[in-house]
Enzyme design. Structure first.
Site, short mmCIF file in Angstrom:
data_model
loop_
_atom_site.label_atom_id
_atom_site.label_comp_id
_atom_site.label_asym_id
_atom_site.label_seq_id
_atom_site.Cartn_x
_atom_site.Cartn_y
_atom_site.Cartn_z
N PRO A 1 -5.73 6.51 3.50
CA PRO A 1 -6.78 6.38 4.51
C PRO A 1 -7.07 4.92 4.84
O PRO A 1 -6.94 4.05 3.98
CB PRO A 1 -8.00 7.02 3.82
CG PRO A 1 -7.45 7.83 2.70
CD PRO A 1 -6.19 7.17 2.29
N LEU A 2 -7.43 4.69 6.07
CA LEU A 2 -7.98 3.40 6.48
C LEU A 2 -9.47 3.62 6.72
O LEU A 2 -9.84 4.53 7.47
CB LEU A 2 -7.32 2.92 7.77
CG LEU A 2 -7.94 1.67 8.41
CD1 LEU A 2 -7.79 0.44 7.52
CD2 LEU A 2 -7.31 1.41 9.77
#
Lengths: 133, 133, 133
Positions: A1-2
């Site tokens: 995830p960012l």
């Protein structure tokens, strides 16, 4: 995830690091991603540049609101997302952020939409295993 | 919706607030969301850090360009989106932003992708009604 | 495409412009979009505000990491995306950014999700041709 984390300026670097870490720990615990799958971007803002009302829920936020936007591959259930949101708020609580001050938005893409270095899409090349859902 | 607004530094806080409010009023009018469903993140940038050309349309922007990125749940028609875009530009015009300087990008997710506080997904728990489309 | 570029503060404006241009040239070459379809937002961050580990791949990044987030319409193949990622890293390499320091996330929307000015959705109105895929 960012994860994008937007906050009003005023916290110390240590406090900001603790907030980031709290969110990361929640993702680690709930999504069982690798420890080093850790990609956060923190941006501080001048007063007034974050607006976060209550959507009609009936509470007040402080100027300490933490806007969290999570970009990650799709495929996880609503139950898993809900557990993640709860863990984020719980961990942020431990880091001194009130429940009222936790805003989360979530955007999905696919495994092939990430390149962690060298311009390679490592989930597609097989260099990285796609996290289990 | 979560709206990111990116602009070059130089406007007063009052001007920035007016721009944010103009966009919010457009969303309120077109999408009939609750007044307090208001989540904006404004970021100012040094000169040169926003590049916004014309995509070949044949006009010039000023340094006053307003980059608007709207994240909101999917399900609305193209007609509704188009009406929103028009209202955003119209309202920003009233706030002193030229039509040439209004850039909008739109990203969709789902009702379950939002938590407005306390780590709860309020559209899923039923604490909030999903806005009509 | 709208590209968000997040970096630690410290580069010169010329270096930042070169990084932006490198990414744009990669998109131009791989996606054959119009030259002036150029929309970038660069944000600089204080030390510690970007966290970018290696996702378990086994390398170290420098403080010069360039976080690239590309928002663009869907419909392109994984092969096309992979070629874009490779071109971004290659061009950034020419601009002095190591392969280890190139992080890319990609988020898709639709042609109707863009307004390049005046509140019009120019891919829908026909003022702009939708780029070939």
């Amino acid at each position: 995830p960012l994860v994008r984390i937007d906050v009003a300026a005023g916290r110390t670097p240590e406090q900001l690091a603790r907030i980031s870490r709290a969110i990361h720990e929640a993702i680690l615990a709930e999504y069982r991603i690798p420890e080093r799958d850790y990609f956060h971007i923190v941006t501080e803002h001048a007063p007034g540049q974050i607006v976060a009302q209550d959507a009609g829920l009936g509470f007040e936020r402080s100027s300490g609101v933490v806007m969290v936007q999570i970009f990650t591959q799709g495929g996880r259930s609503q139950e898993a997302k809900g557990a993640l949101f709860a863990a984020v708020a719980r961990n942020l609580g431990d880091a001194g952020v009130a429940g009222e001050d936790v805003f989360i938005g979530y955007v999905e893409n696919t495994a092939g939409d990430w390149s962690f270095g060298f311009g390679r899409a490592q989930y597609v090349t097989g260099e990285l295993a796609v996290p289990a859902r």
